[in-house]
Design a protein around this motif. Structure first.
Motif, short mmCIF file in Angstrom:
data_model
loop_
_atom_site.label_atom_id
_atom_site.label_comp_id
_atom_site.label_asym_id
_atom_site.label_seq_id
_atom_site.Cartn_x
_atom_site.Cartn_y
_atom_site.Cartn_z
N GLU A 60 15.89 17.01 35.01
CA GLU A 60 16.71 15.93 35.57
C GLU A 60 17.97 16.46 36.24
O GLU A 60 18.41 17.58 35.96
CB GLU A 60 17.10 14.93 34.47
CG GLU A 60 17.89 15.49 33.32
CD GLU A 60 18.19 14.45 32.25
OE1 GLU A 60 18.19 13.25 32.56
OE2 GLU A 60 18.42 14.85 31.09
N LEU A 65 14.32 16.53 42.43
CA LEU A 65 13.17 16.49 43.33
C LEU A 65 13.07 17.77 44.15
O LEU A 65 11.99 18.37 44.24
CB LEU A 65 13.25 15.28 44.26
CG LEU A 65 12.17 15.19 45.34
CD1 LEU A 65 10.78 15.17 44.73
CD2 LEU A 65 12.39 13.96 46.22
N VAL A 76 5.76 16.39 45.36
CA VAL A 76 6.34 15.52 44.34
C VAL A 76 7.04 14.31 44.97
O VAL A 76 7.21 13.27 44.31
CB VAL A 76 7.32 16.32 43.45
CG1 VAL A 76 7.86 15.47 42.31
CG2 VAL A 76 6.63 17.56 42.89
N SER A 77 7.41 14.40 46.24
CA SER A 77 8.07 13.27 46.90
C SER A 77 7.14 12.07 47.01
O SER A 77 7.60 10.95 47.26
CB SER A 77 8.57 13.67 48.29
OG SER A 77 7.49 13.85 49.19
N ILE A 81 8.34 5.94 41.34
CA ILE A 81 8.73 5.68 39.95
C ILE A 81 7.60 4.92 39.25
O ILE A 81 7.00 4.00 39.81
CB ILE A 81 10.04 4.86 39.91
CG1 ILE A 81 11.18 5.68 40.51
CG2 ILE A 81 10.37 4.45 38.48
CD1 ILE A 81 12.45 4.86 40.73
N ASN A 104 7.28 10.51 37.08
CA ASN A 104 8.56 10.12 37.66
C ASN A 104 9.15 8.98 36.83
O ASN A 104 8.68 7.84 36.90
CB ASN A 104 8.37 9.68 39.12
CG ASN A 104 9.69 9.36 39.81
OD1 ASN A 104 10.74 9.27 39.17
ND2 ASN A 104 9.64 9.18 41.12
N ASN A 108 16.27 10.26 39.00
CA ASN A 108 16.22 11.72 39.12
C ASN A 108 15.77 12.39 37.83
O ASN A 108 16.26 13.48 37.48
CB ASN A 108 17.57 12.29 39.57
CG ASN A 108 17.97 11.79 40.94
OD1 ASN A 108 17.18 11.84 41.88
ND2 ASN A 108 19.20 11.28 41.05
N TYR A 110 12.31 13.56 35.59
CA TYR A 110 10.88 13.82 35.63
C TYR A 110 10.43 14.43 34.30
O TYR A 110 11.06 15.36 33.80
CB TYR A 110 10.53 14.79 36.77
CG TYR A 110 10.83 14.23 38.15
CD1 TYR A 110 9.83 13.57 38.88
CD2 TYR A 110 12.08 14.38 38.72
CE1 TYR A 110 10.10 13.07 40.14
CE2 TYR A 110 12.36 13.87 39.99
CZ TYR A 110 11.36 13.21 40.69
OH TYR A 110 11.63 12.72 41.94
#
Length: 364
Positions: A60, A65, A76-77, A81, A104, A108, A110
């Protein structure tokens, strides 16, 4: 089995007379009532797994990201969520450090779910390569993980939760109570069947386990050990780290090119994979079906005219298909469907044939 870690459900497994074995540094149930019986229960009804040995890392920070984009091969983008993604994490030479799930959580944050035997290695690797305003913390002690897998899993679980499970799509998750236990409920799994993975606090794991088994018993739900977990994932041709994936095996060899997004920007190992892609892989992962009688096992040589052209990564009797099958790496010229090869079993060359993967695919 001294010095092995135990999940919060260890005493429950003993109560159920599970056969316990060492696995990835843990003492885990390999079977309860028999591997084939448990395997068929998951394919036909549903089975409950304790997979609390898996590692959970929380990454985090404002630049979480960007950090993840450099660490893993997938993009990952693209994870919104409330969604999850499967991805390899590779080294500079393209070899696989681990394969993992990324959730997600929003803000911010993961959650990275990694293989048990790789957790400490993964944590050290990530810390070594983190840059920017981001931190990673081992949260494995905060989680127990149960998996309910099989065609009746939604029906069984729905009676224990107010969450609308049909609204949780594949590789999505929701937060909510199951049997009054707060959970992250994820529509994921490692069996080739529909199902859910439930992350909860370790102190609540036994309550959740017993509630699911008690409710599921009338539907034929049974506890399932690592033995059937392996035959189930093998039939579905899902990679197992240490077998189909290692630090010497890259994702392109393993048929995981779909998880490598070259257009997302720089990531560790990108140049190595681009070079491999241009030159072609040295071996390809194929499915093999025995023509002659014999059970292929990990490490057995694959040969043509007495010359080794590959090796078996996983081999087993496949209960759903009633066949002896193998996953193997072979040189590309021998990877075409219907190609006949020999597997060396106890010094004998026994005929096998390349067949399409996956061996098993459920009817959706």
């Amino acid at each position: 089995m001294d010095n092995l870690k135990r999940t919060p459900l260890y005493e429950v497994h003993l109560e159920l007379k599970a056969k316990m074995v060492p696995f990835g540094g843990w003492e885990m149930p390999v079977q309860y009532g028999g591997i084939i019986k448990e395997h068929k229960a998951v394919r036909e009804r549903a089975g409950l797994f304790d997979v609390s040995h898996m590692g959970e890392l929380l990454l985090e920070g404002p630049e979480a990201l960007a950090a993840l984009q450099k660490l893993v091969t997938n993009d990952v983008s693209k994870i919104g969520i409330g969604r999850a993604m499967y991805t390899p994490m590779i080294n500079e030479d393209g070899g696989t450090v681990d394969d993992l799930l990324i959730y997600n959580l929003g803000l911010n944050r993961y959650l990275l779910v990694v293989n048990a035997s790789n957790k400490d290695k993964d944590l050290a690797w990530i810390k070594e390569h983190l840059t920017g305003e981001v931190d990673v913390v081992d949260k494995s002690h905060d989680y127990a993980l149960l998996a309910l897998q099989g065609p009746l899993s939604q029906q069984v679980l729905q009676s224990l939760t107010s969450l609308d499970l049909k609204e949780i799509k594949y590789y999505h998750f929701a937060m909510g109570a199951v049997a009054e236990v707060p959970c992250l409920v994820s529509r994921t799994g490692y069996t080739g069947e529909d199902g859910f993975e439930l992350y909860c606090h370790p102190e609540e794991a036994e309550k959740l386990w017993r509630a699911i088994l008690d409710t599921g018993r009338r539907h034929g739900v049974v506890p399932v050990g690592l033995g059937a977990r392996d035959t189930l994932r093998f039939e579905a041709c899902l990679a197992l780290y240490g077998h189909e994936l290692t630090e010497d095996i890259n994702p392109l060899m393993a048929g995981l090119g779909w998880t490598v997004k070259f257009d997302k920007g720089e990531f560790i190992g990108k140049q190595a994979l681009l070079s491999i892609k241009e030159k072609g892989v040295s071996h390809k992962l194929v499915g093999l079906k025995m023509i002659e009688r014999g059970v292929p096992r990990e490490g057995y040589a694959v040969a043509v005219d007495g010359q080794q052209v590959g090796w078996v990564t996983t081999g087993s009797y496949a209960p759903t298909l009633n066949a002896n099958l193998a996953l193997a790496y072979v040189k590309p010229e021998y990877a075409g469907n219907d190609t006949e090869l020999d597997i060396i079993i106890r010094g004998r060359e026994l005929k096998a044939q390349v067949v399409p993967k996956p061996f098993y695919k459920r009817n959706k």
